[in-house]
Design a protein around this motif. Structure first.
Motif: not given
Ligand SMILES: Nc1ncnc2c1ncn2[C@@H]1O[C@H](COP(=O)(O)OP(=O)(O)O)[C@@H](O)[C@H]1O
Ligand SMILES: [Mg+2]
Lengths: 522, 322
Positions: B55, B93, B144, B185, B254
């Motif tokens: 992203p 988040i 995203v 999430k 991921d």
């Molecule tokens: N750029 C994004 N756009 C939409 N959803 C996101 C985005 N980044 C994270 N998320 C949501 O947040 C969740 C956790 O994000 P992630 O980057 O995996 O952080 P963590 O290390 O806390 O798991 C993802 O599974 C997704 O559902």
């Protein structure tokens, strides 16, 4: 897998070393491995209750005397609004607490608490007794009394062969149920056996035998209400002796010397004094000392006896902490319990030492609940993290103060014990719980909180167990064993108990025959 | 049944956390390298350098000074994701799906104003969500917009694909679906659904939620199995490349699928969870042992993927035949 082997070897080496020293001490040197029942530390509490009527009040009470053979440590005073002064008086080392207050009103309570080591007939008397080893002037006022005394003492002297038998005869006569006429004229009108004791003391001193009246308690068992008793302590031909007119105690503890009353008060009414005794910690140090002195290097190296008593008391607590940690590691690695913060439960467990388990749990729950409420309220104000933590911490202190004041009317025990409750840990716990609360759910947060409390209680029970305390304090080499066990647990690769539940669905799925790859893990 | 029989679990090759920590994390992931995946800003930089799509980064806020540009950063018609750089497990988040009546709309439908977003970023900076409470950086990236392929089996939010990569070899995969419980999430701790994915074909199988087996999505009641994951081969390549850029031997990659941009690498995980065993209804150990025994250092990404597929096929076809 070399790190695996390495860890194991180190662990076994540590365990062997620790156990080796332990066994050497316990088997070779007959060092007892369970606390000796006869050497107990007693908690003494003096509880004074009275009514005050808006005029100046002065309450004096004797505290355990200090001397060259006895130190008094670990004293706690609960004075409420009263001013407190401690004075030392006389060669005997008598000490007094003097509480004063100008305008008290209503029912009032004063408390004093200390821990003490019991004494028995072979406990040496202090040197201060010796200084008066010369015939004292006779205190008798009238000629009649003086004559009666001279007649009586010369009979006794004639009948006795030496100082020892002179003392025996004197005491026998003075404490016989029926008094001779001469003695009846000499006894001062004092309460209980004090009159006779005082006469005995005067007579012995006049014959060059140093003597004093000791007032204290008998320690034959735990008492909610202990009685003050008086006895005679004297030194005849360099030998320390005691004479007990009432009863025949094996253990006792003198508090003050002379003819004073334990509590004297001006301006107070409905006075009631309660002295309670509670046996607790096992003072292994006395046993240890006798053995360490014999020059055994190993014993001396792993012993805390050379340290001052107050430092020893700290180590007594400190050395049990690794036991709590060991338990925590086990609960995490083998059972799979999740706690808020890695060592937080152990720290809470240590705090429980001060409050006892039930009070501690209640106190902890109340404070956490209040803190969480505060934390959620603060959420609305949108504060930065650190200032917010500070506000929660101050709020916790305030809540603690409020609880203490609310409780102080009824049960004062909390007032004294709350002091060391770990506020910073509480604050961090609240912060962590509130994050879990927001990010997951309230029930998850409460579940984790309760889990941590359960672990804290378990570690507390282990750490405060008197056998554990005794073992760790007297055999600090066991720390090596604990360290070895932790190393071993650090290489445990099996399932945790909680995972057996987590993966329970994966049981019936496959069968060994269908596995194309052999299990190479071990 | 409350507890599983430990011997049966062993025989089925189920791996516990202790074993994962000792044999995979401690052995294969040197401490010093963990920073590369713990800090999302570094992961992002590495991914960009290696050409792994991810992203678009809008900006970083690492001090109150940067905060002045925050409102500008939020001005994206498609919304943004605000994350603590050192966060984990989805904590901290905030997903903004777009502007809403002078404020912003969150993924869960709530409306917030700028002040709320600012406060959230402030909390991130002060370390509320980072490991050990150290001060942190907030990462703001483009949101995203998920391609509708899994709409039937997700509830609000973004499903992602988790691929476990061992010494560069993809060995197991699962699709993680947001649910009403998980607040948009896809993290399994939060109640997301995990669905096993066939490593060879990318077709979904059965699933799990809260450590329990499920065959249907709890909110939409649609069947979880039988859906083809688009861009499957691309995803495997992205996951295998993640090993090349980080050198971490045990990784969870991921990946999400954007409507316009296709698969994007969301984050890398240095200590991926082991619930994937339940989603795949198969123990990890059988997949792990052959890779640990092999020398993968001379293989390129393509060869490692082929190796992973071979292992998977061998294990699971033997299974199907039985
Ligand atoms: N750029 C994004 N756009 C939409 N959803 C996101 C985005 N980044 C994270 N998320 C949501 O947040 C969740 C956790 O994000 P992630 O980057 O995996 O952080 P963590 O290390 O806390 O798991 C993802 O599974 C997704 O559902
Ligand atoms: Mg993630």
């Amino acid at each position: 897998m070399s790190s695996h082997l390495h860890a194991r070897l180190l662990a076994f080496a540590l365990i062997l070393l620790g156990m080796g020293i332990f066994l050497h001490k316990s088997v070779q040197n007959d060092y007892p491995i369970v606390p000796d029942q006869t050497r107990t530390i007693w908690n003494l509490e003096v509880y004074i209750e009275f009514a005050a009527g808006n005029r100046p009040v002065r309450v004096e009470t004797y505290l355990p005397a200090r001397s060259d053979v006895r130190d008094v440590v670990d004293e706690q005073f609960y004075s409420g609004p009263f001013g407190l002064r401690i004075v030392q008086e006389g060669v005997e080392g008598n000490r007094k607490a003097i509480w004063t207050y100008r305008y008290p009103d209503g029912p009032k309570v004063l408390r004093y608490r200390t821990t003490m080591m019991e004494e028995n007939r072979s406990t040496p008397l202090p040197d201060s007794l010796q200084s008066e080893g010369r015939p004292a002037d006779l205190p008798f006022q009238s000629n009649l009394q003086r004559q009666a005394f001279i007649v009586w003492i010369s009979t006794i002297r004639r009948q006795s062969a030496d100082n020892e038998s002179l003392v025996e005869l004197t005491l026998q006569e003075i404490f016989s149920p029926t008094l001779s006429d001469e003695l009846a004229a000499l006894i001062r009108p004092l309460p209980g056996s004090l009159g006779r004791l005082e006469l005995a003391r005067t007579v012995l001193e006049s014959q060059g035998v140093p003597a004093r009246i000791a007032n204290g308690v008998y320690l034959d068992d735990a008492r909610r209400r202990a009685e003050i008793v008086s006895w005679l302590e004297y030194r005849v031909d360099g030998r320390d002796r005691r004479y007990f007119p009432n009863g025949n105690p094996s253990k006792f503890f003198p508090i003050w010397y002379g003819l004073g009353e334990i509590v004297e008060a001006v301006g107070a009414s409905e006075m009631s004094t309660q002295i309670s005794l509670q046996p607790s910690r096992y003072a292994a140090s006395t046993i240890a000392r006798s053995q360490v002195d014999d020059g055994n290097f190993v014993l001396r190296m792993f012993s805390f006896d050379a340290l001052p008593l107050t430092t020893q008391l700290v180590y007594r607590v400190l050395l049990t902490i690794p036991v709590g940690i060991l338990l925590l590691v086990f609960l995490r690695q083998f059972i799979g319990l999740q706690t808020l913060g890695t060592f937080m439960p152990v720290l809470i467990g240590i705090a429980f030492r001060e409050t006892a388990l039930l009070t501690g749990l209640i106190l902890f729950s109340i404070l956490i609940a209040l803190g969480l409420a505060m934390r959620f309220y603060l959420e609305k104000l949108k504060l930065l993290l650190v200032p917010r933590l500070a506000v929660v911490l101050i709020f916790i202190v305030l809540s603690m103060a409020a609880i203490t004041i609310l409780m102080s009317d009824g049960e004062q025990r909390i007032g004294l014990s709350i002091s060391l409750f770990p506020m910073v840990i509480l604050t961090m716990t609240i912060e962590r719980m509130s994050i879990v609360w927001e990010e997951y759910s309230g029930s998850e947060a409460i579940k984790q909180g309760l889990g941590s409390l359960a672990v804290a209680s378990i570690t507390y029970l282990a750490m405060s167990n008197r056998y554990v305390e005794y073992l760790m304090f007297n055999f600090p080499e066991l720390l090596l064993v604990i360290m070895g066990l932790c190393l071993l647990m650090g290489r445990y690769m099996g399932m945790r108990l909680s995972e057996l539940r987590r993966f329970r669905e994966l049981i019936g799925i496959k069968d060994e025959a269908e596995f194309p790859f052999k299990d190479k893990a071990e | 049944m409350i507890l599983g029989n430990p011997f049966k679990l062993r025989r089925n090759g189920v791996m516990g956390l202790n074993e994962r920590n000792l044999r995979l994390v401690a052995e294969l992931n040197p401490r010093g390298l963990m920073r590369l995946v713990n800090d999302k800003t570094i992961t992002k930089r590495l991914a960009i350098e290696a050409g792994i799509p991810n992203p678009e980064l809008i900006g970083l806020v690492s001090n109150p000074y940067d905060m002045r540009r925050l409102d500008q950063m939020l001005e994206r018609p498609n919304g943004v994701a605000i994350k603590p750089a050192n966060g984990s497990q989805g904590n901290g988040i905030m997903i903004i799906t777009g502007p809403m009546k002078g404020g912003y709309k969150l993924a869960n439908g709530r409306r917030v104003v700028f002040e709320d977003v600012r406060f959230h970023v402030m909390n991130i900076l002060s370390g509320m969500y980072s490991l050990g409470g150290l001060p942190d950086t907030a990462l703001i990236e483009e949101r995203v917009r998920f391609a509708g392929v899994f709409d039937e089996i997700s509830f609000k939010g973004v499903p992602d694909v988790r691929i476990i990569v061992l010494k560069g070899v993809p060995i197991l995969a699962m699709l993680r679906l947001p649910t009403a419980d998980s607040d948009g999430k896809a993290n399994l701790h939060k109640g997301g659904v995990g669905v096993g994915v066939d490593l060879v074909t990318g077709v979904t199988q059965l699933g799990m939620q809260y450590d329990q087996l499920v065959d249907f999505h709890p909110d939409t009641a649609n069947e979880l199995s039988g859906l083809q994951t688009p861009y499957w081969e691309d995803m495997l390549i992205m996951a295998a490349q993640a090993y090349d850029v980080t050198s971490l031997g045990f990784l969870g990659a991921d990946i999400v699928i954007d409507v316009d941009k296709g698969p994007l690498l969301l984050e890398l995980n240095g200590r991926p969870g082991i619930a994937i065993q339940i989603a795949n209804r198969f123990g990890l150990r059988a997949h792990v042992e052959p890779v640990l025994a092999a020398d993968t250092s001379k293989m390129d990404a393509k060869a490692r993927i082929a190796f992973g597929k071979d292992i998977y096929r061998l294990i699971h076809e033997g299974q199907a035949a039985a």
